[in-house]
Design an enzyme around this catalytic site. Structure first.
Site: not given
Ligand code: NAP
Length: 272
Positions: A68, A104
Site C-alpha cells: 500500500k 478504506d
Molecule cells: P498493520 O498495518 O500490520 O497494523 C496492525 C496494527 O495492529 C499495528 O499497530 C500493530 O502494532 C497492532 N497490533 C498487532 N498485533 C497486536 C496485538 N497483539 N496487540 C496490540 N496491537 C497489535 O495491519 P492493517 O493493515 O492496519 O490491518 C489491521 C486489521 O484490519 C487486519 O485484520 C485487516 O484485515 C483489517 N482490515 C480490514 C479492512 C476492512 O475493509 N474491513 C480494511 C483494512 C484492514 P505493531 O506494529 O506493534 O505490531
C-alpha cells in the site's frame, strides 16, 4: 472486457474476486478480477503490473499488504485522501495518468454511517495502515479521536500527521479512563485462525453506550464483537467496510454503482 485485479502477498484467501465478480454481473459488465500474488523478493513484480496498466492491459488494480505504501512512487498522482493517509488501495487511470486512491477511509465512514449515529469520541486500537485510514476518516468528520498502540511512538506518529489526535497507552487503565461512544479495532487481533483472541483487555467491561466496530472480517463475528454484544453494546465486524471500499473502487474503474446488498449477499452476509 474489463480487466481488474488485486496485488499483494499473501492474497490466496481474498474475498475481493467474489465481490468484484458480483459487481460486474450486477452491472451487466463483462470482465474479470485476477489475483496477483507478488512475493516481496520479486524485484519487478509491482512495476510489471503498473506497466500493464499503463499499456491498457489492466483497467483497475486494488493494492493490499505489503504494497500500500510501496506502490506510491510508481504512480503519477495521488488523490488528497491517499496523500493524507500515505497509502493506496486502489489504482485507476484518468487522462493517461495512473492515480492512487485510498477507499478504506470513505469505505469505513460510509459503513459507519449505516451502523450508528454520528460519533463524537472514538478510541482506535492499533496504529498501522488501517488505523491510519480510520483515524483520517474520523478526524475529517470532526470526531475526537484517541489512538492507542502497544508501541506508543506509532500512535504519536499519527498524532503528528493528524493534528488534534490524542495518542494514548494501550493499557486497561488508559482504556477504562477514556470515555467514548465508538471503539474501533484496527489491529488484526481476533482474526482467523486466532479467533479466541481479543484486543480488549480481559476483565475490562465495555460500557453498553459504547458501540464497537471491528475491522476484522474473518470471522464475521469476532470475539470482541460477540462479547460487546453480550454486554449490551451495538457491535459489527468489518465485512461492511470491505464491501464498501470495494464498491467505491469499482465505481472509480467502471463509473457504475453496484448495490451493496447484492455484494453483501455474495459473501454470505444478509442484513445486519
Ligand atoms: P498493520 O498495518 O500490520 O497494523 C496492525 C496494527 O495492529 C499495528 O499497530 C500493530 O502494532 C497492532 N497490533 C498487532 N498485533 C497486536 C496485538 N497483539 N496487540 C496490540 N496491537 C497489535 O495491519 P492493517 O493493515 O492496519 O490491518 C489491521 C486489521 O484490519 C487486519 O485484520 C485487516 O484485515 C483489517 N482490515 C480490514 C479492512 C476492512 O475493509 N474491513 C480494511 C483494512 C484492514 P505493531 O506494529 O506493534 O505490531
Amino acid at each position: 472486457m474489463i480487466r481488474l485485479g488485486l496485488v499483494g502477498y499473501p492474497i490466496g484467501h481474498s474475498l475481493s474476486p467474489a465481490i468484484h465478480q458480483a459487481a460486474l454481473q450486477a452491472c451487466g459488465l463483462e470482465g474479470c478480477y485476477s489475483l496477483f500474488a507478488v512475493h516481496p523478493d520479486e524485484a519487478t513484480g509491482l512495476s510489471d503490473l503498473v506497466t500493464r496498466m499503463r499499456a491498457g492491459k489492466l483497467d483497475g488494480l486494488n493494492v493490499t499488504i505489503p504494497y500500500k505504501q510501496r506502490m506510491i512512487p510508481l504512480l503519477d498522482e495521488l488523490t488528497p485522501t491517499a496523500r493524507a493517509i500515505g497509502a493506496v488501495n486502489t489504482i485507476y487511470r484518468r487522462d493517461g495518468m495512473l492515480v492512487g486512491e485510498n477507499t478504506d477511509a470513505p469505505g469505513f465512514l460510509a459503513d459507519l454511517q449505516r451502523f450508528m449515529p454520528p460519533t463524537r469520541r472514538a478510541v482506535v486500537l492499533g496504529a498501522g495502515g488501517a488505523a491510519r485510514a480510520v483515524t483520517y476518516a474520523l478526524w475529517r468528520s470532526n470526531c475526537a479521536v484517541y489512538v492507542t498502540a502497544r508501541r506508543l511512538h506509532q500512535a504519536r506518529e499519527l498524532a503528528r500527521v493528524f493534528q488534534g489526535i490524542n495518542p494514548m497507552e494501550f493499557s486497561a487503565e488508559a482504556l477504562e479512563a477514556t470515555e467514548c461512544d465508538l471503539l474501533v479495532n484496527a489491529t488484526p487481533v481476533g482474526m482467523f485462525p486466532n479467533i479466541e483472541d481479543s484486543p480488549w483487555p480481559a476483565g475490562l467491561r465495555i460500557p453498553p453506550s459504547t458501540s464497537v466496530y471491528d475491522l476484522v472480517y474473518n470471522p464475521p463475528e469476532t470475539r470482541l464483537v460477540s462479547e460487546a454484544r453480550s454486554g449490551g453494546s451495538r457491535a459489527t465486524g468489518g465485512l461492511g467496510m470491505l464491501v464498501e471500499q470495494a464498491a467505491l473502487a469499482f465505481e472509480l474503474w467502471t463509473e457504475e454503482k453496484a448495490g451493496r446488498e447484492v455484494l453483501m449477499e455474495t459473501i454470505g452476509q444478509g442484513a445486519r
